[in-house]
Design a protein around this motif. Structure first.
Motif, PDB file in Angstrom:
ATOM      1  N   VAL A  21      75.607 -69.440-100.693  1.00 39.13           N
ATOM      2  CA  VAL A  21      74.100 -68.196-100.145  1.00 39.13           C
ATOM      3  C   VAL A  21      73.322 -68.836-101.200  1.00 39.13           C
ATOM      4  CG1 VAL A  21      75.612 -66.740 -98.924  1.00 39.13           C
ATOM      5  CG2 VAL A  21      75.035 -66.578-101.067  1.00 39.13           C
ATOM      6  N   ASP A  22      71.855 -68.456-100.484  1.00 41.87           N
ATOM      7  CA  ASP A  22      70.830 -68.565-101.746  1.00 41.87           C
ATOM      8  C   ASP A  22      70.248 -66.815-102.572  1.00 41.87           C
ATOM      9  OD1 ASP A  22      67.440 -67.929-102.682  1.00 41.87           O
ATOM     10  OD2 ASP A  22      67.742 -69.989-101.617  1.00 41.87           O
ATOM     11  N   MET A  25      68.742 -64.369-101.563  1.00 39.12           N
ATOM     12  CA  MET A  25      69.195 -62.946-100.516  1.00 39.12           C
ATOM     13  C   MET A  25      69.633 -62.110-101.447  1.00 39.12           C
ATOM     14  SD  MET A  25      72.720 -64.253 -98.525  1.00 39.12           S
ATOM     15  CE  MET A  25      71.811 -65.348 -97.637  1.00 39.12           C
ATOM     16  N   SER A  26      68.887 -60.530-100.174  1.00 37.25           N
ATOM     17  CA  SER A  26      69.436 -59.635-100.851  1.00 37.25           C
ATOM     18  C   SER A  26      71.153 -59.235-100.262  1.00 37.25           C
ATOM     19  CB  SER A  26      69.174 -58.263 -99.917  1.00 37.25           C
ATOM     20  OG  SER A  26      69.503 -58.123 -98.156  1.00 37.25           O
ATOM     21  N   LYS A  28      72.621 -56.707 -99.026  1.00 34.96           N
ATOM     22  CA  LYS A  28      72.865 -56.386 -98.034  1.00 34.96           C
ATOM     23  C   LYS A  28      73.492 -57.292 -97.108  1.00 34.96           C
ATOM     24  CE  LYS A  28      71.414 -53.269 -94.042  1.00 34.96           C
ATOM     25  NZ  LYS A  28      69.851 -52.930 -93.692  1.00 34.96           N
ATOM     26  N   ASP A  29      72.832 -58.412 -97.253  1.00 31.07           N
ATOM     27  CA  ASP A  29      72.709 -59.620 -96.392  1.00 31.07           C
ATOM     28  C   ASP A  29      74.262 -60.464 -97.044  1.00 31.07           C
ATOM     29  OD1 ASP A  29      70.165 -59.110 -94.541  1.00 31.07           O
ATOM     30  OD2 ASP A  29      69.234 -60.605 -95.781  1.00 31.07           O
ATOM     31  N   ALA A  30      74.043 -60.299 -97.887  1.00 32.75           N
ATOM     32  CA  ALA A  30      75.184 -61.184 -98.636  1.00 32.75           C
ATOM     33  C   ALA A  30      76.621 -60.142 -97.987  1.00 32.75           C
ATOM     34  CB  ALA A  30      75.329 -60.804-100.268  1.00 32.75           C
ATOM     35  N   ARG A  32      77.185 -59.253 -94.793  1.00 34.18           N
ATOM     36  CA  ARG A  32      77.296 -59.212 -93.705  1.00 34.18           C
ATOM     37  C   ARG A  32      77.445 -60.581 -93.440  1.00 34.18           C
ATOM     38  NH1 ARG A  32      74.101 -62.510 -91.125  1.00 34.18           N
ATOM     39  NH2 ARG A  32      72.183 -62.285 -92.676  1.00 34.18           N
ATOM     40  N   ILE A  33      77.242 -61.687 -94.591  1.00 33.09           N
ATOM     41  CA  ILE A  33      78.379 -63.415 -94.913  1.00 33.09           C
ATOM     42  C   ILE A  33      79.586 -62.502 -95.565  1.00 33.09           C
ATOM     43  CG2 ILE A  33      78.685 -65.168 -95.704  1.00 33.09           C
ATOM     44  CD1 ILE A  33      75.086 -65.107 -95.977  1.00 33.09           C
ATOM     45  N   VAL A  44      76.520 -69.392-105.098  1.00 35.82           N
ATOM     46  CA  VAL A  44      75.229 -69.871-104.575  1.00 35.82           C
ATOM     47  C   VAL A  44      74.626 -70.654-105.277  1.00 35.82           C
ATOM     48  CG1 VAL A  44      73.141 -68.067-105.854  1.00 35.82           C
ATOM     49  CG2 VAL A  44      75.277 -66.539-105.496  1.00 35.82           C
ATOM     50  N   ASN A  76      69.112 -58.486-105.086  1.00 32.93           N
ATOM     51  CA  ASN A  76      69.360 -59.533-105.292  1.00 32.93           C
ATOM     52  C   ASN A  76      70.179 -60.343-105.520  1.00 32.93           C
ATOM     53  OD1 ASN A  76      66.488 -59.804-103.673  1.00 32.93           O
ATOM     54  ND2 ASN A  76      65.579 -60.187-105.020  1.00 32.93           N
ATOM     55  N   VAL A  77      71.304 -61.126-104.592  1.00 32.87           N
ATOM     56  CA  VAL A  77      72.301 -61.515-105.126  1.00 32.87           C
ATOM     57  C   VAL A  77      72.336 -62.055-106.332  1.00 32.87           C
ATOM     58  CG1 VAL A  77      74.087 -63.516-104.625  1.00 32.87           C
ATOM     59  CG2 VAL A  77      72.781 -61.968-102.837  1.00 32.87           C
TER      60      VAL A  77
END
Length: 132
Positions: A21-22, A25-26, A28-30, A32-33, A44, A76-77
């Motif tokens: 991941v980047d 990224m939030s 929340k999105d992490a 989901r992944i 990361v 953020n991540v």
């Protein structure tokens, strides 16, 4: 009676249950992944050649977001990741990997070969494969 032992290397026990991941990224999105990829951890990505890999576990999110009542969509991540991380090579003997984990208080590490992540290893894999 032979006391020879088959050498078990990290490459023999490493898993592929991670996602890249980047850092921007939030969380929340992490999350989901994590669910979609059935990942046990997130690696990361490096921003450039001079950067290092980061690592995010669900426990990091629990400690830094959930326990502190922060919004996963606004964190953020890069704010919760561990970086830099200690990595291991695929050819390392799992006995030395276990010692490394013990010496540095680790439970998991990315497996890196020629600058690229090729898997992840944790105590679970080391013990289950290394003691058979």
């Amino acid at each position: 009676m032979s006391t020879e032992r088959n050498l078990v290397r990290v490459a023999d026990v490493m898993m592929q249950d991670y996602a890249m991941v980047d850092g921007l990224m939030s969380v929340k999105d992490a999350l989901r992944i994590f669910k979609e990829e059935k990942a046990s951890l997130l690696i990361v990505k490096k921003r450039d050649a001079d950067d290092e890999f980061g690592l995010v576990l669900l426990s990091d999110i629990a400690k830094e977001v959930l326990a502190k009542d922060r919004s996963p969509g606004r964190v953020n991540v890069y704010e919760v990741m561990a970086k830099p991380v200690i990595s291991v090579e695929p050819r390392m003997d799992v006995r030395y990997c276990a010692r490394l984990f013990d010496n540095f208080g680790l439970s998991t590490a990315p497996v890196i070969e020629q600058g690229q992540v090729v898997g992840v290893v944790s105590y679970n894999e080391i013990v289950l494969a290394g003691l058979q």
